[in-house]
Each structure stands twice: as structure tokens, then as C-alpha cells.
Design a protein around this motif. Structure first.
Motif, PDB file in Angstrom:
ATOM      1  N   GLU A 232       0.820  -1.202   0.000  1.00 52.04           N
ATOM      2  CA  GLU A 232       0.000   0.000   0.000  1.00 52.04           C
ATOM      3  C   GLU A 232       0.862   1.264   0.000  1.00 52.04           C
ATOM      4  OE1 GLU A 232      -3.061   0.393  -0.439  1.00 52.04           O
ATOM      5  OE2 GLU A 232      -4.203  -1.338   0.272  1.00 52.04           O
ATOM      6  N   ILE A 233       1.995   1.220   0.684  1.00 55.78           N
ATOM      7  CA  ILE A 233       2.842   2.415   0.774  1.00 55.78           C
ATOM      8  C   ILE A 233       3.527   2.704  -0.559  1.00 55.78           C
ATOM      9  CG2 ILE A 233       4.883   3.389   1.903  1.00 55.78           C
ATOM     10  CD1 ILE A 233       4.067   1.881   4.423  1.00 55.78           C
ATOM     11  N   VAL A 234       4.053   1.671  -1.232  1.00 55.19           N
ATOM     12  CA  VAL A 234       4.862   1.884  -2.438  1.00 55.19           C
ATOM     13  C   VAL A 234       4.036   1.827  -3.718  1.00 55.19           C
ATOM     14  CG1 VAL A 234       6.860   0.901  -1.272  1.00 55.19           C
ATOM     15  CG2 VAL A 234       5.440  -0.567  -2.707  1.00 55.19           C
ATOM     16  N   ARG A 235       2.725   1.605  -3.616  1.00 53.92           N
ATOM     17  CA  ARG A 235       1.911   1.407  -4.817  1.00 53.92           C
ATOM     18  C   ARG A 235       1.866   2.640  -5.709  1.00 53.92           C
ATOM     19  NH1 ARG A 235      -3.149   3.647  -4.073  1.00 53.92           N
ATOM     20  NH2 ARG A 235      -4.145   2.241  -5.567  1.00 53.92           N
ATOM     21  N   SER A 236       1.957   3.839  -5.134  1.00 51.27           N
ATOM     22  CA  SER A 236       1.784   5.052  -5.927  1.00 51.27           C
ATOM     23  C   SER A 236       3.049   5.487  -6.644  1.00 51.27           C
ATOM     24  CB  SER A 236       1.289   6.195  -5.031  1.00 51.27           C
ATOM     25  OG  SER A 236       2.210   6.428  -3.982  1.00 51.27           O
TER      26      SER A 236
ATOM     27  N   LEU B 217     -14.414   0.870 -14.160  1.00 46.73           N
ATOM     28  CA  LEU B 217     -14.486   1.667 -12.942  1.00 46.73           C
ATOM     29  C   LEU B 217     -13.335   2.657 -12.829  1.00 46.73           C
ATOM     30  CD1 LEU B 217     -15.882   2.196 -10.195  1.00 46.73           C
ATOM     31  CD2 LEU B 217     -14.451   0.390  -9.221  1.00 46.73           C
ATOM     32  N   GLY B 218     -12.123   2.230 -13.165  1.00 45.50           N
ATOM     33  CA  GLY B 218     -10.957   3.074 -12.929  1.00 45.50           C
ATOM     34  C   GLY B 218     -10.948   4.339 -13.752  1.00 45.50           C
ATOM     35  N   GLN B 219     -11.347   4.262 -15.010  1.00 49.94           N
ATOM     36  CA  GLN B 219     -11.337   5.455 -15.846  1.00 49.94           C
ATOM     37  C   GLN B 219     -12.327   6.503 -15.354  1.00 49.94           C
ATOM     38  OE1 GLN B 219     -11.948   4.206 -19.885  1.00 49.94           O
ATOM     39  NE2 GLN B 219      -9.884   3.359 -20.114  1.00 49.94           N
ATOM     40  N   LEU B 220     -13.457   6.062 -14.800  1.00 46.68           N
ATOM     41  CA  LEU B 220     -14.427   7.016 -14.263  1.00 46.68           C
ATOM     42  C   LEU B 220     -13.947   7.608 -12.944  1.00 46.68           C
ATOM     43  CD1 LEU B 220     -17.746   5.136 -15.070  1.00 46.68           C
ATOM     44  CD2 LEU B 220     -16.747   7.072 -16.286  1.00 46.68           C
ATOM     45  N   ILE B 221     -13.231   6.834 -12.141  1.00 46.20           N
ATOM     46  CA  ILE B 221     -12.676   7.371 -10.907  1.00 46.20           C
ATOM     47  C   ILE B 221     -11.587   8.404 -11.213  1.00 46.20           C
ATOM     48  CG2 ILE B 221     -11.294   6.771  -8.868  1.00 46.20           C
ATOM     49  CD1 ILE B 221     -12.823   4.167  -8.723  1.00 46.20           C
ATOM     50  N   ASN B 222     -10.765   8.141 -12.226  1.00 47.59           N
ATOM     51  CA  ASN B 222      -9.688   9.045 -12.602  1.00 47.59           C
ATOM     52  C   ASN B 222     -10.140  10.134 -13.575  1.00 47.59           C
ATOM     53  OD1 ASN B 222      -7.958   7.465 -11.060  1.00 47.59           O
ATOM     54  ND2 ASN B 222      -7.422   6.147 -12.790  1.00 47.59           N
ATOM     55  N   LEU B 223     -11.445  10.359 -13.666  1.00 45.79           N
ATOM     56  CA  LEU B 223     -11.955  11.344 -14.622  1.00 45.79           C
ATOM     57  C   LEU B 223     -11.560  12.755 -14.228  1.00 45.79           C
ATOM     58  CD1 LEU B 223     -13.673  11.431 -17.205  1.00 45.79           C
ATOM     59  CD2 LEU B 223     -15.677  11.795 -15.760  1.00 45.79           C
ATOM     60  N   THR B 224     -11.391  13.012 -12.931  1.00 45.79           N
ATOM     61  CA  THR B 224     -10.987  14.324 -12.445  1.00 45.79           C
ATOM     62  C   THR B 224      -9.712  14.191 -11.623  1.00 45.79           C
ATOM     63  OG1 THR B 224     -12.281  14.106 -10.427  1.00 45.79           O
ATOM     64  CG2 THR B 224     -13.380  15.076 -12.331  1.00 45.79           C
TER      65      THR B 224
ATOM     66  N   LYS C 111      -8.506  11.027  -9.035  1.00 43.75           N
ATOM     67  CA  LYS C 111      -7.256  10.340  -9.309  1.00 43.75           C
ATOM     68  C   LYS C 111      -6.302  10.440  -8.123  1.00 43.75           C
ATOM     69  CE  LYS C 111      -3.548  10.081 -12.739  1.00 43.75           C
ATOM     70  NZ  LYS C 111      -3.023  10.657 -13.996  1.00 43.75           N
ATOM     71  N   GLY C 112      -6.189  11.631  -7.536  1.00 43.64           N
ATOM     72  CA  GLY C 112      -5.311  11.785  -6.383  1.00 43.64           C
ATOM     73  C   GLY C 112      -5.805  11.032  -5.166  1.00 43.64           C
ATOM     74  N   PHE C 113      -7.125  11.028  -4.963  1.00 37.98           N
ATOM     75  CA  PHE C 113      -7.678  10.312  -3.814  1.00 37.98           C
ATOM     76  C   PHE C 113      -7.409   8.821  -3.928  1.00 37.98           C
ATOM     77  CE2 PHE C 113     -11.103   8.009  -1.730  1.00 37.98           C
ATOM     78  CZ  PHE C 113     -11.113   8.602  -0.474  1.00 37.98           C
ATOM     79  N   SER C 114      -7.617   8.251  -5.102  1.00 39.21           N
ATOM     80  CA  SER C 114      -7.391   6.824  -5.295  1.00 39.21           C
ATOM     81  C   SER C 114      -5.930   6.457  -5.187  1.00 39.21           C
ATOM     82  CB  SER C 114      -7.943   6.396  -6.657  1.00 39.21           C
ATOM     83  OG  SER C 114      -7.691   5.035  -6.903  1.00 39.21           O
ATOM     84  N   ALA C 115      -5.022   7.393  -5.534  1.00 41.07           N
ATOM     85  CA  ALA C 115      -3.598   7.074  -5.554  1.00 41.07           C
ATOM     86  C   ALA C 115      -2.956   7.188  -4.177  1.00 41.07           C
ATOM     87  CB  ALA C 115      -2.863   7.982  -6.540  1.00 41.07           C
ATOM     88  N   PHE C 116      -3.355   8.196  -3.379  1.00 35.42           N
ATOM     89  CA  PHE C 116      -2.611   8.492  -2.160  1.00 35.42           C
ATOM     90  C   PHE C 116      -3.377   8.210  -0.875  1.00 35.42           C
ATOM     91  CE2 PHE C 116      -0.805  11.282  -5.428  1.00 35.42           C
ATOM     92  CZ  PHE C 116       0.536  10.919  -5.331  1.00 35.42           C
ATOM     93  N   PHE C 117      -4.707   8.097  -0.935  1.00 39.19           N
ATOM     94  CA  PHE C 117      -5.428   7.857   0.312  1.00 39.19           C
ATOM     95  C   PHE C 117      -5.095   6.508   0.949  1.00 39.19           C
ATOM     96  CE2 PHE C 117      -9.051   6.251   2.728  1.00 39.19           C
ATOM     97  CZ  PHE C 117      -9.170   7.259   3.664  1.00 39.19           C
TER      98      PHE C 117
END
Length: 686
Positions: A370-374, A477-484, A488-494
Motif C-alpha cells: 500500500e505504501i509503495v503502490r503510488s 471503474l478506474g477510468q471514471l474514478i480518474n476522470l478528475t 485520481k489523487g484520492f485513489s492514488a494516495f489515500f
């Protein structure tokens, strides 16, 4: 490829049938299938079967990317995409609409269908308005960011649902990654498991006594209501008669009937349909609560008895639980007492210890991934264990990688679901064998459906980008989550915030918070009370369990109905016989002389701690009665646990204490001694 695809189709169909059968068996373990109505059974089944199918669908999707893999089980891209659409939108419908409505419908106390539907709609209206307001704010943001189109609206709905599910899933999974291996480690030792059960016993017994008293109070209300039904309508009279028929008369207990009668039932002057519906709902919840804690108390006593039997069999190397235990292992006749001892005293503790080590290492790998995924997904342990052929043209993930991916998903979901049973913030919801409350079944299936999709998408993003971006799940699902940029930032770093619940559970920050503020969200299982009596320590738990087991062997009262505040004597009998006049002190001494030595010592410690002061029979004034009534009004309010214990963890400074006993009394007793509290040692304080 065609032959492999046919084999994969057959495997997928068989796997889905097997998942459906296992889900039905799981539901049957907690709910009686024959008496459960179809409008409850069907959504609960879908709420469990669809998330389980996602655990199977994600590995198939990983192998089906780029036209399929000859090394694993794959399906055509169109079939995988349709499966994702059906599974996701059915899960979305169940999570945000159907299961909440069904849960409130079955929790309603009304008798007719129309009133129950209206009650369910009103109960969910506030929550749905909050969701709608959040959706409108998100819709404005999406329109400003991408313009008004259907994709923006659909992306906003899916991104908000994913964000809320991910916040809950990360918090619960972070707690479970630490709590699950630690639980297995603590129960690996038989003596440690026995001590833990003894520590839990006083708290469970207190909750059982409260549940029984609450149920008896409601049953007393129904009894008094039946006596006053003459002034109501015929429909309400039939309703009252139905409540009276389903209410069993409370079992006689010393002091309980007097307390309930003194409290009195708060029956309004005009009995309405809304009052009877609320009373019916409270009765259903009270019965569920009593069944829940009766089941927990029985499990604690049975497990403690089994653990003590295992410890007692160390010298003889022969283990026999007797005829009381009705389990699968006890039915196997070929297992001898010697084999049973080796199994329970050696093999099972070793297996728990090995599982705790394996799960602990798996938790470390998940946290690292989880830590290194981004910024470095190639060095994540999940990516290294799943993607075995990163540069192959025949498929980057084979059958072994699919099995490992399913195992990772299953472990992450298991940690999140275990945390739901460990964190005590869900009210009276619990799973009880064959007696689960209908609203609790809806709620647990709702949480399973809500957590699985975010955890599954979070799992595939821990793989290489060239792997998960080719999956149908990401394209759906992923393309719609990363639409803004926000999504994209929330999914990557949260997911990096996983460290917060991990560290909080690892270093017992919940317990430290309870010590400072007086309330917490977890049950404290540590041995923080060496004396053991009066505050729920393990010594008091041991005495309670021994008393319960002794009453069972003597054919005493029903489990859990003896108040914890009563004497902890195992044989609680009358001190006098007809024609004799034995003093109470001598009768108690004679009874205690027949008890085992450790029980005698436990009773002496308990009686020395729980001595009560004599009642104040002095002349009372008007302001004394008035202040006591005001105080009783606030003390009898049904407050939550965290508010009830607020301030109990505050320690009085030493300069405010007159002796060592002041620390246990708290600031209230110190201030009362300063300003004319109860006199000590016969002295008068001005």
C-alpha cells in the motif's frame, strides 16, 4: 484458445454454483431458512454472493487482459465486462437502496405492510438526503470540471460511492491486519486463552444482566398494558393481546420483580398505534440482545471449561471432554483420549501460532504494498507474488498467480470483516447462531457488499500499471474514478493512510484514549486489574464461570439469570431450615467451608471489596429530596457507553489526595470531602 475458453467457462459456472451453495450454508448457520421470509432472504443472499463472486472475478479478469492467457483461466473480454457491470450495479443497488430499506422494514414494529414501508422510507430519508446533498455538490464539481454529459454524472456517482467505501475499508482493514494475527497469537496458548476468557467474562455477564433486566421491564410494560386495554379500539386490543401472547412471564429472580415493580411502566394516557409499534420494536430488539449475550456467555463458559480440561489433562496425557460437548471432533469415535490430547494440547496451539506468524508476515506485505503502490509498484510484494511473467506475450499472470491473487483478496476482506466484529461502535448488531436479528443480517450483508468493490479495485492498483490498466475492471471503474484530478489523487494516495489504524492498533492507542478520556471503541482484553474484583478482572471472571458451571451441573436456573452483584458463592442456598434458627453468619461460614480453597479466597476478596455503606436514616429536607430527584432524572437517561464512561479515566493529582484510597475514588469524592461530604471515623467536618 477456444478449448481453453470452454474449460474456463465450465470452471466459472461450477465455481459460481459452489459459491452460492457456501453462501446458503453460511446464511443457514445464522438464520433459519424455512422461517425466513423471501423478501429478506433474497437480498441478503445477493449481498453475500456477489462480493464472493468478485473475489473469483478479479483473478479471471487479470488473466483475461490482452485477449486471454494460455497459462490460466480466462473469459472473453465482453463476457468479463458484462459480468462486472451486472455485479457492480447490483451491489450498488443493494448497498445504497434495497438493503437499508429492507433492514428498516423488518425492524419496524407495525403490523401492516403499508405502515412498515412508510416507516422504512421515513427512517432512511435523512440518510438519503445527506447522500443526495453530497451528490449534488459532486455533480456541480464534475460539471465545472468536464462539462455536462452522462459520463460525468455516472462517474460522479461511482467515484463518490468508491470514495466512501474506500475510507471505511481502509480503516477496518488497517485494524484487522494487526488484530487478526494478534488474536491468533494470544489464543495459541491454552492458559493464555483461558485468562482472556476469564477477563471477558465479567463484561459479558454485565451486558447479559442488563439485557435480561431490560427485557423483563418491557414484558412488565406489556403485562400492565394488557390490564388497561379496555379503553382502546378493537384493533389496538388485538395488537396488545398478540404482544401478551408472545411475551413469556419473566422467571422469578431475587430482587428483580421488586425493582421492576418499583420502577413502573411508563404507559401514556392515550394508547396510540405509534406507541404500540415502538413498544413492539423495542421488544424485538430486547429479545435479540438477550439471545446475543446468552449465546456469548454460553460460549465463554464452554470454552473456559474446555481450556481448563485441557490444562488438567497435562499430567495424564488423556483428554475427555465428557458428553456435554457436541462438536464434530467429539463425534469421531476413532479418536482416542490420547490422540485428542495431542490434537488439542499440541497440534491446534501450534497451528494457531503458525497461522499468526503467516498472517503477520502477510499483513506486513500488504502494508508495504500500500505504501509503495503510488510511486514504485514493481517492488510491492503483491505485484511480485501475482505477476510471474511480466515480459511474456502469452500472458503475464498464470494459474498460480490467479490463486495467489484470490488468496490476497480473501485475506484483505477477512481482515476488514474481522475488524467489524472487534470494533464496538455498531450498536446492538451482532451475528448469533440460528437467532440473528433480521436487521442485523441486512446490515452485515450491506457492509460486505460495500467493502468488497473498493478493496478489489485497491488490490489491482497495487500491481504493475501495464497489467491492471488492461483489465476490464479498470476500463469500467478506474477510468471514471480518474476522470478528475480529485478522484485520481484520492485513489492514488489515500490508501497510504492505512498506517493510521495500523499504528493505532499496534500501540494500543484506543486503550490509551480510553484511559485519558474515559471511553473507547474496543474491548480491553489486557490484564489491567491484578486484584480482579469489582472492576471486571480475570479473578472475578474465573469465579463467575465456576459458579455458572456449578449451577449447570446441579441443574440450576437458566444460564445468565443470576445477577453479578449477588454473592459469588457457588452453592447459594437458604441459611435456615424449618425448626432451626442458625444465624446467617454461621450459615454462610458453614457453606464456605464446603467450597474449594480458591473459591473461598475469591469470595473473601469479593466480599471485602464490595461492602456497602449503611443507609443514611437522618432527617431529610426539601432540598435533599429535590436534588436527588434531579440527579436520578439524569442518571436514568439511556446514554451511550462512551458518554457513560466520560471522565472515568481522569486521574486526580496527588496534592488533591489525602491518602492512597483517594485515587480510586476520583475527583468527585475528593471535592465532596472538602465541602462537607460524609464524615469518616466518626468525625464531623464543617
Amino acid at each position: 484458445m477456444a478449448d481453453v475458453s470452454i474449460g474456463s467457462d465450465i470452471f466459472a459456472v461450477v465455481a459460481l454454483l459452489a459459491i452460492s451453495l457456501l453462501v446458503l450454508l453460511l446464511i443457514r448457520y445464522y438464520l433459519p431458512l424455512r422461517s425466513t421470509p423471501g423478501y429478506l432472504l433474497f437480498p441478503v443472499f445477493l449481498g453475500l454472493a456477489l462480493p464472493c463472486s468478485i473475489i473469483l472475478l478479479v483473478p479471471i479478469d487479470l488473466a483475461s487482459a490482452e485477449g486471454g492467457s494460455s497459462r490460466g483461466i480466462w473469459l472473453p473480454e465482453r463476457a468479463v465486462l458484462v459480468a462486472w457491470r451486472v455485479t457492480y450495479w447490483l451491489t450498488f443497488l443493494l448497498t445504497w437502496w434495497l438493503l437499508p430499506l429492507v433492514g428498516e422494514y423488518v425492524d419496524s414494529g407495525f403490523r401492516d405492510t403499508r405502515s412498515r414501508i412508510l416507516y422504512s422510507l421515513r427512517s432512511n430519508a435523512r440518510y438519503q438526503l445527506i447522500v443526495l446533498g453530497t451528490g449534488v455538490a459532486g455533480l456541480v464539481y464534475y460539471i465545472l470540471q468536464n462539462g455536462f454529459n452522462i459520463s460525468s454524472i455516472k462517474g460522479m456517482v461511482m467515484a463518490l460511492a468508491y470514495a466512501w467505501g474506500l475510507i471505511l475499508a481502509i480503516g477496518l482493514m488497517g485494524h484487522g491486519l494487526v488484530a487478526l494475527p494478534r488474536r491468533l497469537y494470544r489464543t495459541a496458548s491454552v492458559s493464555g486463552k483461558l485468562r482472556m476468557l476469564q477477563t471477558q467474562a465479567p463484561k459479558t455477564k454485565d451486558k447479559l444482566d442488563e439485557a435480561v433486566e431490560k427485557l423483563e421491564e418491557l414484558e412488565n410494560t406489556v403485562t400492565q398494558l394488557k390490564q388497561r386495554k379496555s379503553g382502546t379500539g378493537r384493533d389496538l386490543q388485538e395488537w396488545i393481546d398478540e404482544l401478551a401472547d408472545t411475551t413469556a412471564p419473566p422467571a422469578p429472580r431475587p430482587g428483580t420483580a421488586a425493582a421492576v415493580g418499583a420502577a413502573g411502566a411508563k404507559i401514556p394516557a392515550v394508547i396510540t398505534e405509534a406507541y404500540l409499534a415502538e413498544l413492539t420494536r423495542k421488544l424485538k430488539r430486547a429479545r435479540h440482545k438477550e439471545a446475543r449475550f446468552v449465546n456469548e456467555w454460553n460460549n465463554i463458559c464452554q470454552q473456559a471449561q474446555d481450556a481448563q480440561t485441557i490444562l488438567d489433562s497435562v499430567s495424564s496425557k488423556s483428554l475427555d471432554f465428557g458428553i456435554e460437548q457436541d462438536t464434530l471432533m467429539s463425534r469421531l469415535t476413532f479418536i482416542t483420549p490420547g490422540m485428542r490430547y495431542q490434537l488439542y494440547a499440541k497440534a491446534m496451539p501450534g497451528l494457531r501460532l503458525a497461522l499468526s506468524v503467516c498472517f503477520g508476515l502477510a499483513s506486513v506485505m500488504v502494508i508495504w504494498s500500500e505504501i509503495v503502490r503510488s510511486f514504485a509498484p514493481k517492488i510491492s510484494f503483491i505485484n511480485l507474488t501475482v505477476v510471474h511473467h511480466p515480459n511474456s506475450d502469452d500472458g503475464k499472470i498464470g494459474l498460480a498467480g490467479q490463486v495467489i491473487a484470490a488468496a490476497w483478496l480473501l485475506y484483505m476482506d477477512a481482515c476488514a470483516l474481522y475488524a467489524m466484529t472487534d470494533v464496538k461502535v455498531w450498536g446492538n448488531r451482532a451475528l448469533v447462531k440460528r437467532q440473528t436479528y433480521a436487521e442485523s443480517a441486512c446490515w452485515y450483508s450491506l457492509q460486505v457488499a460495500k467493502l468488497t468493490v473498493p478493496l478489489s479495485y485497491n488490490f489491482i492498483t497495487m500491481l504493475r500499471a501495464d497489467v491492471y490498466k488492461e483489465t476490464s475492471f479498470y476500463k469500467f471503474l478506474g477510468q471514471l474514478i480518474n476522470l478528475t484530478p480529485l478522484g485520481k489523487g484520492f485513489s492514488a494516495f489515500f490508501p497510504c493512510f492505512l498506517l493510521l489504524p495500523v499504528l493505532a492498533t499496534l500501540f494500543n492507542l484506543y486503550g490509551r484514549t480510553k484511559n485519558v478520556f474515559g471511553f473507547g471503541i474496543l474491548e480491553d482484553e489486557t490484564d489491567g486489574n491484578p486484584s480482579g474484583f469489582g472492576t471486571g478482572g480475570w479473578r472475578e471472571g474465573r469465579a463467575l464461570i465456576e459458579r455458572e458451571l456449578q449451577s449447570r451441573s446441579e441443574g440450576g436456573a437458566r444460564v445468565g439469570l443470576a445477577a453479578r452483584g449477588d454473592s459469588l458463592d457457588i452453592e447459594r442456598q437458604a441459611g435456615t431450615r424449618s425448626g432451626t434458627s442458625t444465624p446467617p453468619q454461621r450459615a454462610r461460614a458453614q457453606r464456605e467451608a464446603l467450597l474449594p480453597p480458591r473459591v473461598q479466597e475469591a469470595n473473601r476478596q469479593f466480599n471485602s471489596i464490595t461492602n456497602q455503606e449503611e443507609e443514611d436514616d437522618s432527617v431529610r429536607h426539601f432540598y435533599q429530596d429535590f436534588t436527588e430527584r434531579v440527579r436520578n432524572t439524569f442518571d436514568t437517561v439511556d446514554r451511550p457507553d462512551w458518554m457513560r464512561n466520560l471522565g472515568s479515566g481522569v486521574t486526580v493529582p496527588k496534592w488533591m489526595q489525602s491518602d492512597e484510597r483517594d485515587n480510586s475514588s476520583g475527583p468527585a469524592s475528593t471535592i465532596s470531602r472538602w465541602f462537607g461530604g460524609r464524615a469518616e471515623d466518626g468525625r464531623v467536618r464543617l
